[in-house]
Write an enzyme that holds these catalytic residues in place. Structure first.
Site, PDB file in Angstrom:
ATOM      1  NE  ARG A  26      54.444  95.504  12.073  1.00 49.56           N
ATOM      2  CZ  ARG A  26      54.418  94.957  10.876  1.00 49.56           C
ATOM      3  NH1 ARG A  26      53.304  94.465  10.387  1.00 49.56           N
ATOM      4  NH2 ARG A  26      55.524  94.884  10.151  1.00 49.56           N
ATOM      5  CG  HIS A  33      60.790 100.175   4.174  1.00 49.78           C
ATOM      6  ND1 HIS A  33      61.923  99.393   4.171  1.00 49.78           N
ATOM      7  CD2 HIS A  33      59.802  99.388   3.682  1.00 49.78           C
ATOM      8  CE1 HIS A  33      61.633  98.191   3.692  1.00 49.78           C
ATOM      9  NE2 HIS A  33      60.339  98.165   3.390  1.00 49.78           N
ATOM     10  N   GLY A 123      54.862  84.987   6.980  1.00 48.67           N
ATOM     11  CA  GLY A 123      55.192  85.607   5.712  1.00 48.67           C
ATOM     12  C   GLY A 123      54.158  86.563   5.184  1.00 48.67           C
ATOM     13  CB  SER A 127      55.383  91.757  12.919  1.00 43.83           C
ATOM     14  OG  SER A 127      56.656  91.962  13.482  1.00 43.83           O
ATOM     15  CB  SER A 128      54.925  85.626  12.822  1.00 37.68           C
ATOM     16  OG  SER A 128      55.820  85.500  11.734  1.00 37.68           O
ATOM     17  CG  ASP A 173      57.924  94.787  12.659  1.00 36.09           C
ATOM     18  OD1 ASP A 173      57.162  95.630  12.153  1.00 36.09           O
ATOM     19  OD2 ASP A 173      58.663  94.058  11.986  1.00 36.09           O
ATOM     20  CE1 TYR A 237      62.227  95.987   6.654  1.00 37.49           C
ATOM     21  CE2 TYR A 237      64.513  96.370   7.268  1.00 37.49           C
ATOM     22  CZ  TYR A 237      63.168  96.546   7.503  1.00 37.49           C
ATOM     23  OH  TYR A 237      62.765  97.308   8.579  1.00 37.49           O
TER      24      TYR A 237
END
Length: 407
Positions: A26, A33, A123, A127-128, A173, A237
């Site tokens: 995605r 955020h 990376g 959103s793997s 995600d 994060y």
């Protein structure tokens, strides 16, 4: 990707999978955020995806393999679901799903063999991880002959990420990965959560099928993956998550999404927040307003205004939320002076990763490579260029190689 999955599964386990599921990557279109702050976000599922094959075992052993690890097998007993570290840490995503199943009233499969293949760059902020969570969940549900609503599937993936993997992400995600549809963006009100499809200006389905020429206003997504570090678990994060919670408490609300830009400015002036905490709050509140402005612009087919809002979102991430990097800023600066680009911004958690550019139909691979060459001259390494389109969300796929291919 079905054929590569079958080949890797056979190489690892000497047989074919009984069930297969796929889930897309995605892009975070806008709403940086914002999901864990209770606001609204817009994303899109893309035509790069992750595939999971699964076959049952009757001895209670759970075996995991992935193409990106060179076929190394991770073997675990079914009676112990413990976090993995080192090269096997990718297994935490399907393990997190298994750990979440009983909490949603579902039974987890006992023994099985699971294999993963993907054409999603790891990376890059695509959103793997969510794709792996949802594809694994669908495969586990299929093999145990259980069904859940799409909202519950998404919730299972987020629960795995929050409570097992340990990333305090919101619903963006998994929500986009689960609810994506070709030709559409996904709007999410993260409080409910509520999911809504937003048509993306471009060719109609009939025009796509007939291969007719693109219209002047067609939108395209280009992704520039910097290959710079994008490790959310490293703490940056989580630090931003903590700062937003601190800002909400100081401003007297449960979540920053409860504030308008006007009330937020007034309360920040009175609350004597630390400068960095005030900047985080300002970004969140103003970003939510930009999400709504993008939604209105898309409804009237105004891609130019949409692009300007995307770039404004990046500047806010750069200066207020401070989750950009010099590499990402350089790409945005360069893209925004390139003909055919409506706007550009970092996509995902930030601190490295990728920039997305919203372009018209006439933006070319040659232009993208010129941008990449300028980046290489500045930073030494070449960014990966991906031209992507919107795609459908996570789904089960026929396991037989003789079935019609989905991708």
């Amino acid at each position: 990707m079905r054929a590569p999955l079958l080949a890797h599964f056979h190489a690892a386990f000497g047989r074919e999978p009984a069930v297969i599921a796929r889930a897309p990557g995605r892009i975070e279109f806008i709403g940086n955020h914002i999901d864990y702050n209770g606001g609204t976000v817009i994303g899109a599922a893309i035509d790069r995806s992750l595939w999971v094959g699964l076959a049952p075992r009757d001895d209670g052993r759970r075996r995991f393999a992935a193409a990106h690890t060179g076929g190394a097998i991770v073997e675990l007993p079914a009676d112990r679901v413990a976090r993995q570290s080192g090269p096997a840490d990718w297994v935490n995503y399907p393990l997190g799903v298994l750990a979440a199943f009983p909490k949603f009233g579902l039974r987890a499969p006992a023994g099985f063999e699971l294999c993963v293949v993907s054409d999603l760059p790891v990376g890059a902020g695509l959103s793997s991880s969510a794709a792996l969570e949802l594809a694994a969940a669908l495969a586990f549900l299929d093999i145990t002959q259980q069904q859940v609503a799409r909202e519950q599937l998404v919730a299972i993936g987020r629960h795995a990420e929050n409570h097992f993997v340990g990333v305090p992400c919101g619903i963006l995600d998994q929500g986009v990965c689960g609810f994506g549809r070709k030709g559409h963006l996904v709007f999410i009100d993260c409080r409910a959560p509520r999911f809504e499809l937003v048509p993306l200006p471009g060719r109609s389905g009939k025009e796509e099928r007939e291969g007719r020429a693109r219209r002047e206003g067609d939108a395209r997504f280009w992704i520039f993956n910097t290959h710079t570090k994008h490790a959310l678990i490293d703490g940056l994060y989580a630090e931003r998550h903590r700062e937003c919670q601190e800002a909400a408490r100081a401003l007297g609300v449960a979540q920053l999404a409860e504030l308008s830009p006007e009330t937020s400015a007034a309360r920040r002036a009175k609350a004597h927040l630390a400068p960095e905490i005030a900047r985080r709050a300002q970004h969140v509140v103003e970003e939510i307003a930009r999400v709504e402005a993008v939604r209105r612009a898309l409804a009237r087919g105004d891609l130019r205004t949409t692009g300007e809002l995307l770039t404004a979102s990046h500047r806010s991430s750069q200066h207020l939320f401070e989750n950009s990097t010099p590499e990402l800023d350089f790409l945005v600066d360069t893209l925004c002076t390139t003909p055919g680009v409506y706007g550009a911004r970092l996509s995902g958690g930030g601190f490295g990763g990728a920039v997305i550019a919203l372009t018209d139909a006439h933006f070319t691979r040659a232009q993208a490579e010129t941008v990449a060459a300028r980046y290489t001259a500045r930073f030494g390494n070449a960014p990966e260029i991906l031209e992507t389109q919107t795609a459908d969300g996570a789904q089960a796929v026929p396991a037989s190689i003789h079935a019609p291919a989905t991708e």
